[in-house]
Scaffold this active site. Structure first.
Site, short mmCIF file in Angstrom:
data_model
loop_
_atom_site.label_atom_id
_atom_site.label_comp_id
_atom_site.label_asym_id
_atom_site.label_seq_id
_atom_site.Cartn_x
_atom_site.Cartn_y
_atom_site.Cartn_z
CG ASP C 16 26.87 14.15 48.49
OD1 ASP C 16 28.12 14.02 48.50
OD2 ASP C 16 26.29 15.13 48.01
NE ARG C 96 13.58 14.69 44.46
CZ ARG C 96 14.65 14.03 44.04
NH1 ARG C 96 14.66 12.70 44.01
NH2 ARG C 96 15.72 14.69 43.65
CG ASP C 125 14.51 17.70 45.11
OD1 ASP C 125 13.36 17.72 44.62
OD2 ASP C 125 15.54 17.57 44.43
CB SER C 179 24.49 18.96 41.41
OG SER C 179 23.42 19.86 41.33
#
Lengths: 407, 407, 407, 407
Positions: C16, C96, C125, C179
């Site tokens: 990705d 993050r 996110d 995922s």
């Protein structure tokens, strides 16, 4: 508790604490050390020295604590915009931890094993004094005569005073129409003539403010400067903490500002009615709000608002020296780093209104300076903001409809 | 979003919403239904009907919502003593959910698939309208012209109005010096002449209060009666909710009460400066505090104080129709069951002061009635109370000393 | 937003972000700088370098951030005992802010005007990355390809990759059954096979924990040492923050500890189901609770409990770099000064239980050391404590009875 | 307090309360009424009747309160997901208000002027009993023998019992190695062998749970059904509240679920260590969380999380009958209206894990049913959501930079 030998008494020089002094010597057989603090209550302190000497006290402490009081107690509290039960500026509550701290310091210095205060057994002050004593010295002995002795009427007190040659001021022979506590932050009055909460407090109660009716017909404008959340100047003139509060008291008092008639909940479980005069503090609170409006982010500001009631309650209840008050203070102080600038206020017959605020760290006009308008705020973004915030409410309504729960 | 076919517009009859009406018809190709609410904003509503008819609108709704507004929105909010950022009485915020609710009801009644409001893209009101729309009808289509069209200057609007034969009031041709929102609870002003937060708001801003300087030189005393937390009478005369608020507005306005100059944090992230006039609401808040002082237990009262900032924020942000606001309301309403009695207030040149409170459910004097004095409060108990509360602080200090952490 | 020229991409080396890399070069015409962080996700990072080089990237950053991650993000968060919605240890949320911070630092270093992440448009996110970007650099440009491009299916992505000669791992050709996100604190899995919240998560979901059934039949006992609220040793061996967490992960993973199947509320408004594995973190939370039990005062502890949900929500929602998170952190850190000592834990088939705690700063046994028993606690005091605390409840009941409100 | 004449004693039939019974008759000269409650503690109650009769008691009350206990106390508390200090399920705390309520009811019925309990002077239970007594009858007299008498050692008690022909069970002659409290919700153990908080609790402490090691090697799966927040069925079989808790206790106990070794902060100021077994309650908490996950909106859920610590503290401290607990309960109950559905749980060797949840009022999958995907969530909206939420952070950073405060 074993018998105390040497006791540090919080001594005002007034009749009640003079009786306590004698009682400690006579009934308790203690050596007494007196401690008299100038917290801005507006009384001469030398008579206290003279009376203590007359009573045979050998170690007499008379300290001017005004700057420490405002700098380390009043100002940190005002950083929080603290109000108890929505209205009360905590003028009595915030003085007790400092008196207690100094008493314990003196006890350590002179080798005393006990401390004593003159607060009654039905009020909050006994709690505030004693929680602070214990928090600062877990082994200190605490004497609270009002909870212990049998001098529980004016007559018995007068009789005791006469028997022991204690000076009685003329106006103290009879029952006072109300009782008073004062310091640089406020004057409180309670009891007797105030006991019916439906009756308006009589004008003679008020000690340091004129009535709004008697205040000048023309407004006074002032500008209060702040640094890191604390007031540092009035009309551009830098002043020490106590000087600022003194000056604000004059301004507030002259303009009829800061009177409060409150029916409040005491920590010890009953309601009581008090009349408070906090002229400078009332101005200071509004000024602090003004400077926060322009310098403080919304997230910080709203968190402060949510924490405030608990913080105020801790101070009211006597938990200044507690880990939870210190934790809240750490959070509050963190928020004040750029609370710097100045606030213009209009004082007029009881009103104190913010009429202007500015700051080198303003969050208000910043956007025009730093960003292209389209960069900083695209109106289309608001649509997305609303849609995402509405999502859970839409899902909820769809569910509720299905469940037959509907408008 | 598929194309809307029929839309209910919140229509004031003013220039902006008249332009929106036309724009919806012309550019959006929608059938428009107008809805005009009387929330006590003090404008005639019949011109709105006439203008809507002139624009070819077939379904016109003009509703007097004043009683519902005060009874179901203002009063529940005042039970919470709600203040946003310590000062703001939420006068605009609390009107939006009612307008939205009625719009959605009308949409369902007339078979409309969309609703439209005239709030701009930088303010809070767009959020309040739309969150309420979505919360009440998750499938409704929402049109917010100000975020969508290109009529983003006064000139373009005037041009559009002229092109489409929309009536333009004389004073609307130029740029207004500030913008106004009004309803029975308050009037707010913002923009232009108020944009510099350091400059005092000019006197001409104020719409419904005299200045304290111009208010009578003699105080007005009133008595507000409460039942279950809601005001029900003034000076012994029972009145409907809207009548009470109207009367309090008159009293407050005449006495210079309820002005507020605020620099606040909008939900959409920037600060803005507003001037609010909430004459009756300011009196009502103080009256409600007075009646709670005498009838409400400390535990309930302090919990309310802790919940209030979150409650006020929810209303400010537009979450009236949310489960969390309803949960808080359930808690608050639970506390009001015996908040009944009356409060005497002094109104004088901007000040509103509680001077007396009484209640058949008073918690203040109860002790003297029910208990022997020694039963209800033994002063010796206070000693135990303090010792137990101090225990953890003593253990802590002993530990801290051992750890070398000391005063 | 003007066109970005040079962008720092958070680059994993996977399919990705490799597509994003190319897309930034081709469609956006940007120079791309890649940044790959080792946060303990357990993947080799050198392939990321090779692939970036193959794509023509000239500035490639590959940083080992594991120690910083645990020391400056994970540990401060664990001081708060943070749990989102009662159960989730915030393993993704807390990573993050660090990635974002490093991206912004690199942007400043290389003179980039934009940053880019590979998070989707429906998740949390994207919010966490972007709030952090903006909080650290208000003028940075943010590119979120998933909200912008039309490569919104697996087929289109594969097609794009093939067209641009992007390496496709064998197992990435088809749709993944779920995922995964991983770092030193946790592994999260979501999507596809987990979408029915009534169906048990299949065993093959789990990446770093054995099932409790497959864990050893004999318990493992460990002792975790703390200093000022942070873990510093295991079984007496001092270790760095990342080493400790690595070791706890091994212990937890081997004993089937730290699995969580959660249906949670996303910040963006919908519910989602995730499966989390936080083996070391689950042990660490319990150990931290154990050391607080013996070293922390009740007032501090209960205040922490009350603040925690808000703190956890802030981190979950992406507000690490916000004044309110920093204020709460200041309060929390203040409470940790003497949170030092060690905790014994039993690890057994999914369970982690505190079985012992000790501290040089214990508040538990202190009383026996410092005080005479009668000094520290006189049972008679408890009577006074209760009577005073009961007073308001008694007054209330007497009032309620009079009002006809009774059991 | 005037001398009590007739007292309702909370009587277990054990040695301690048998001594109290006699002491009330002999030393206090009271007529004693005994009250023995079946709260599911698992002891026969008829011996209590026999012993009371033998002591000459004329009015003996033995009530099965199990259903009321679970329905009106345990279940409302579990609606809040209440945990004290993050871990404790409040099994002892929640039983006291019911015992107290029944004692007061009996006192009113038999014309007694006093109540008496057997809790010691250093614990929480004395507070819980007495706050409840006073809250329900402000004029009741309360006798707490352990704070009053001088039978403060095992030897003195045994001596007193022998002197008055009180039956002494064999195993009660010596000092017990720990003390126990039990009811349908939990068993607690404390004292003696548990006093060193660094030593693991010995296995013989545990009364109603097998150790995880001794639990079955194969997991048990159950499904708990809920209506309006309360458990109503297990595996599809409807049961009464007490029957459900009994059944969950069996399941939990057999699977080693619900053990807790806690060092906690007592209300009276010291820390104590307790071992709790709450097998059914531990399952119930997790099941309730599961059903809330799928049926409860985020706003409601997060508000509940924020209110919970205060709610739990109120129950722990004994304030069940307080306005603030009732206000919180009103908020919590409001949130449970559609908390209906069922949760699948895996029970295995100490673990209880949610493995599935479903509800007719699910908020999880609703979106797919009701909305077109593009209507319910447009990914572009997320960009606007982030930009608006970031605005204040960007303004802040720009300001901080200008102020020289930077990363």
């Amino acid at each position: 508790m074993s018998k105390p030998k040497k006791v540090v008494l919080a001594y005002s020089g007034g009749l009640d604490t003079s009786i306590i002094l004698k009682w400690l010597q006579e009934e308790k057989g203690c050596e007494v050390v007196t401690f008299t603090a100038d917290l801005g209550q507006g009384e001469e302190l030398e008579p206290a020295r003279r009376k203590a000497e007359a009573a045979g006290v050998k170690e007499i402490f008379i300290d001017d604590l005004r700057e420490e009081f405002v700098r380390d107690f009043v100002f940190p509290m005002f950083r929080a915009n603290a109000l108890y039960e929505g209205l009360y500026l905590l003028g009595t509550s915030i003085a007790r931890p400092l008196i207690s701290k100094r008493q314990i310091e003196i006890a350590h210095q002179v080798g005393a094993d006990a401390v004593c205060h003159g607060a009654t057994g039905k009020g909050n002050d006994q709690v505030r004094f004693e929680l602070a004593y214990y928090a600062l010295d877990p082994e200190i002995k605490v004497i609270a005569p009002w909870r212990e002795w049998d001098l529980n009427s004016r007559n018995k007190l007068i009789e005791y005073a006469e028997k022991h040659d204690i000076e009685i001021a003329k106006d103290k022979r009879g029952e006072a129409p109300f009782s008073v506590d004062a310091n640089l932050l406020h004057t409180s009055s309670e009891g007797k003539v105030l006991e019916d909460p439906y009756q308006e407090a009589p004008e003679f109660i008020y000690q340091r403010t004129v009535s709004p009716e008697d205040a000048p017909d023309k407004a006074t404008f002032i500008e209060v400067g702040f640094e890191r959340g604390d007031a540092v100047s009035i009309d551009g003139v830098d002043m020490s903490p106590a000087t600022i509060l003194t000056k604000l008291n004059e301004l507030g008092g002259a303009n009829g500002i800061g009177r409060l008639d409150l029916l409040e909940n005491r920590y010890v479980g009953m309601k009581s009615r008090g009349v408070y005069e906090t002229p400078g503090g009332t101005i200071l609170l509004m000024a602090h709000r003004g400077i926060e409006q322009i310098t403080m982010d919304k997230g910080a500001s709203h968190l402060k608002d949510e924490l405030m009631p608990k913080y105020a309650e801790l101070i009211y209840n006597g938990y200044w020296y507690s880990p939870e008050r210190e934790m809240l203070q750490a959070a509050i102080d963190k928020s004040q780093e750029l609370v710097t600038g100045s606030v213009r206020l209009k004082l007029y017959k009881g009103n104190v209104d913010i009429v202007g605020r500015k700051s080198p760290y303003s969050l208000y006009s910043q956007e025009h300076v730093t960003f292209e308008e389209d960069d900083v705020y695209d109106q289309a973004d608001a649509g997305g903001f609303i849609k995402i915030n509405a999502l859970r409410l839409r899902l909820l309504k769809a569910r509720d409809r299905k469940a037959g729960k509907n408008i």
